[in-house]
Design a protein around this motif. Structure first.
Motif, PDB file in Angstrom:
ATOM      1  N   ALA A  31       8.242  -6.318 -11.895  1.00  8.58           N
ATOM      2  CA  ALA A  31       7.062  -6.972 -11.328  1.00  8.58           C
ATOM      3  C   ALA A  31       6.753  -6.415  -9.944  1.00  8.58           C
ATOM      4  CB  ALA A  31       7.282  -8.480 -11.261  1.00  8.58           C
ATOM      5  N   ILE A  32       7.768  -6.255  -9.118  1.00  8.30           N
ATOM      6  CA  ILE A  32       7.560  -5.738  -7.762  1.00  8.30           C
ATOM      7  C   ILE A  32       7.121  -4.277  -7.806  1.00  8.30           C
ATOM      8  CG2 ILE A  32       8.750  -5.188  -5.595  1.00  8.30           C
ATOM      9  CD1 ILE A  32      10.251  -7.896  -6.004  1.00  8.30           C
ATOM     10  N   ARG A  33       7.660  -3.481  -8.742  1.00  6.26           N
ATOM     11  CA  ARG A  33       7.197  -2.091  -8.894  1.00  6.26           C
ATOM     12  C   ARG A  33       5.711  -2.056  -9.245  1.00  6.26           C
ATOM     13  NH1 ARG A  33      12.587  -1.091 -10.848  1.00  6.26           N
ATOM     14  NH2 ARG A  33      12.030  -1.691 -12.960  1.00  6.26           N
ATOM     15  N   ASP A  34       5.270  -2.922 -10.190  1.00  2.19           N
ATOM     16  CA  ASP A  34       3.853  -2.969 -10.557  1.00  2.19           C
ATOM     17  C   ASP A  34       2.981  -3.382  -9.370  1.00  2.19           C
ATOM     18  OD1 ASP A  34       4.078  -2.047 -13.119  1.00  2.19           O
ATOM     19  OD2 ASP A  34       3.662  -3.970 -14.088  1.00  2.19           O
ATOM     20  N   LEU A  35       3.445  -4.371  -8.602  1.00  2.00           N
ATOM     21  CA  LEU A  35       2.686  -4.796  -7.427  1.00  2.00           C
ATOM     22  C   LEU A  35       2.617  -3.682  -6.390  1.00  2.00           C
ATOM     23  CD1 LEU A  35       3.966  -8.457  -7.099  1.00  2.00           C
ATOM     24  CD2 LEU A  35       1.669  -7.724  -7.782  1.00  2.00           C
ATOM     25  N   ALA A  36       3.704  -2.935  -6.218  1.00  2.00           N
ATOM     26  CA  ALA A  36       3.711  -1.809  -5.280  1.00  2.00           C
ATOM     27  C   ALA A  36       2.739  -0.724  -5.737  1.00  2.00           C
ATOM     28  CB  ALA A  36       5.123  -1.242  -5.135  1.00  2.00           C
ATOM     29  N   ARG A  37       2.734  -0.403  -7.033  1.00  2.00           N
ATOM     30  CA  ARG A  37       1.794   0.600  -7.557  1.00  2.00           C
ATOM     31  C   ARG A  37       0.347   0.178  -7.323  1.00  2.00           C
ATOM     32  NH1 ARG A  37       5.094   0.045 -12.320  1.00  2.00           N
ATOM     33  NH2 ARG A  37       6.775   1.533 -12.175  1.00  2.00           N
ATOM     34  N   LEU A  38       0.069  -1.100  -7.595  1.00  2.00           N
ATOM     35  CA  LEU A  38      -1.273  -1.631  -7.387  1.00  2.00           C
ATOM     36  C   LEU A  38      -1.667  -1.519  -5.917  1.00  2.00           C
ATOM     37  CD1 LEU A  38      -3.742  -3.111  -8.570  1.00  2.00           C
ATOM     38  CD2 LEU A  38      -2.543  -5.247  -8.112  1.00  2.00           C
ATOM     39  N   GLY A  39      -0.771  -1.902  -5.031  1.00  2.00           N
ATOM     40  CA  GLY A  39      -1.044  -1.815  -3.600  1.00  2.00           C
ATOM     41  C   GLY A  39      -1.252  -0.382  -3.145  1.00  2.00           C
ATOM     42  N   LEU A  40      -0.461   0.551  -3.660  1.00  2.00           N
ATOM     43  CA  LEU A  40      -0.618   1.966  -3.299  1.00  2.00           C
ATOM     44  C   LEU A  40      -1.939   2.534  -3.803  1.00  2.00           C
ATOM     45  CD1 LEU A  40       3.037   3.188  -3.900  1.00  2.00           C
ATOM     46  CD2 LEU A  40       1.842   3.024  -1.693  1.00  2.00           C
ATOM     47  N   LYS A  46      -8.937   2.901  -0.536  1.00  2.00           N
ATOM     48  CA  LYS A  46      -9.471   2.462   0.756  1.00  2.00           C
ATOM     49  C   LYS A  46      -9.456   3.598   1.770  1.00  2.00           C
ATOM     50  CE  LYS A  46      -9.052  -1.355   3.996  1.00  2.00           C
ATOM     51  NZ  LYS A  46      -8.282  -2.539   4.348  1.00  2.00           N
ATOM     52  N   ALA A  47      -8.419   4.419   1.736  1.00  2.00           N
ATOM     53  CA  ALA A  47      -8.286   5.536   2.669  1.00  2.00           C
ATOM     54  C   ALA A  47      -9.114   6.745   2.244  1.00  2.00           C
ATOM     55  CB  ALA A  47      -6.818   5.930   2.796  1.00  2.00           C
ATOM     56  N   GLY A  48      -9.762   6.669   1.088  1.00  2.00           N
ATOM     57  CA  GLY A  48     -10.558   7.794   0.602  1.00  2.00           C
ATOM     58  C   GLY A  48      -9.724   8.914   0.030  1.00  2.00           C
ATOM     59  N   GLU A  49      -8.453   8.641  -0.263  1.00  2.00           N
ATOM     60  CA  GLU A  49      -7.562   9.671  -0.795  1.00  2.00           C
ATOM     61  C   GLU A  49      -7.665   9.817  -2.304  1.00  2.00           C
ATOM     62  OE1 GLU A  49      -3.792   8.370   0.575  1.00  2.00           O
ATOM     63  OE2 GLU A  49      -4.261   8.769   2.680  1.00  2.00           O
ATOM     64  N   ALA A  50      -8.135   8.795  -2.977  1.00  2.00           N
ATOM     65  CA  ALA A  50      -8.268   8.856  -4.435  1.00  2.00           C
ATOM     66  C   ALA A  50      -9.619   9.487  -4.739  1.00  2.00           C
ATOM     67  CB  ALA A  50      -8.173   7.466  -5.034  1.00  2.00           C
ATOM     68  N   LYS A 103     -17.024   7.436 -14.391  1.00  2.00           N
ATOM     69  CA  LYS A 103     -16.015   8.458 -14.158  1.00  2.00           C
ATOM     70  C   LYS A 103     -16.564   9.443 -13.150  1.00  2.00           C
ATOM     71  CE  LYS A 103     -13.029  11.692 -16.590  1.00  2.00           C
ATOM     72  NZ  LYS A 103     -12.703  12.284 -17.887  1.00  2.00           N
ATOM     73  N   GLY A 104     -15.764   9.714 -12.114  1.00  2.00           N
ATOM     74  CA  GLY A 104     -16.198  10.665 -11.094  1.00  2.00           C
ATOM     75  C   GLY A 104     -15.403  10.491  -9.825  1.00  2.00           C
ATOM     76  N   ARG A 105     -15.982  10.956  -8.728  1.00  2.00           N
ATOM     77  CA  ARG A 105     -15.336  10.788  -7.423  1.00  2.00           C
ATOM     78  C   ARG A 105     -15.381   9.317  -7.036  1.00  2.00           C
ATOM     79  NH1 ARG A 105     -15.354  14.714  -3.120  1.00  2.00           N
ATOM     80  NH2 ARG A 105     -16.236  12.969  -1.966  1.00  2.00           N
ATOM     81  N   SER A 106     -14.296   8.820  -6.482  1.00  2.19           N
ATOM     82  CA  SER A 106     -14.207   7.392  -6.188  1.00  2.19           C
ATOM     83  C   SER A 106     -15.278   6.930  -5.209  1.00  2.19           C
ATOM     84  CB  SER A 106     -12.819   7.021  -5.677  1.00  2.19           C
ATOM     85  OG  SER A 106     -12.506   7.743  -4.505  1.00  2.19           O
ATOM     86  N   ASP A 107     -15.641   7.766  -4.224  1.00  2.86           N
ATOM     87  CA  ASP A 107     -16.677   7.346  -3.284  1.00  2.86           C
ATOM     88  C   ASP A 107     -18.039   7.246  -3.970  1.00  2.86           C
ATOM     89  OD1 ASP A 107     -16.689  10.144  -3.572  1.00  2.86           O
ATOM     90  OD2 ASP A 107     -17.387  10.489  -1.520  1.00  2.86           O
TER      91      ASP A 107
END
Length: 142
Positions: A31-40, A46-50, A103-107
Motif C-alpha cells: 500500500a505504501i509503495r503504491d502511495l509513493a508511486r502515486l505521489g511521485l 507538477k514539476a513538468g517532468e512528465a 494522449k500527448g505531452r502532459s502540458d
C-alpha cells in the motif's frame, strides 16, 4: 529492494489501515509503495517532468446551455492530435457526461482539459494523467 523505517502518527496509521482493508492490499508495504508511486507521478507532472502521458478527462455539462455543445466539439476537433477516443453518455434530460482519452505531452493535455472544464455550464470536470514513462509495478489484487 530497500528496507526503510518510518514513524506515522496513530490517526494516519488507522486511516492507512482502513484503506488497506478496503482496497484489499496484501500488506502495508504494498500500500505504501503504491502511495509513493502515486505521489511521485503527481510530483513529476507538477514539476513538468512528465512529458508524454495518457489522460482521462471526464466532465458533466448541460447540453442545453447556449452553444456549449458546439464549442466543446470544436475544441475536440482543434485538438484532434491529442484525442484518442471519447464516450458520450446522456445522464438525464439536461446533463451529459463525456469521457475522453487523451494522449500527448502532459502540458498540452492539461491545457486542453483546462479549456474544456473551464467552460460555463460544465458542472464537473476532472483530468487523470498517467505518465507514459512510468511502468506499472502494481501488485495488489482486487
Amino acid at each position: 529492494m530497500q528496507r526503510i523505517t518510518i514513524t506515522i502518527d496513530d490517526d494516519l496509521m488507522a486511516e492507512l489501515d482502513r484503506m488497506i482493508e478496503r482496497d484489499g492490499y496484501p500488506n502495508r508495504s504494498e500500500a505504501i509503495r503504491d502511495l509513493a508511486r502515486l505521489g511521485l507521478r503527481h510530483a513529476a507532472i507538477k514539476a513538468g517532468e512528465a512529458r508524454d502521458c495518457v489522460g482521462v478527462l471526464s466532465y458533466v455539462y448541460d447540453h442545453e446551455a447556449r452553444d456549449l455543445a458546439r464549442r466543446l466539439t470544436v475544441s475536440h476537433h482543434h485538438h484532434h492530435d491529442l484525442s484518442v477516443a471519447s464516450l458520450h453518455v446522456h445522464l438525464d434530460a439536461e446533463r451529459c457526461l463525456e469521457i475522453s482519452v487523451l494522449k500527448g505531452r502532459s502540458d498540452e493535455v492539461q491545457h486542453f482539459a483546462d479549456t474544456i472544464t473551464s467552460q460555463r455550464a460544465v458542472a464537473y470536470g476532472e483530468l487523470k494523467i498517467i505518465p507514459q514513462t512510468v511502468q506499472p509495478e502494481h501488485h495488489h489484487e482486487e
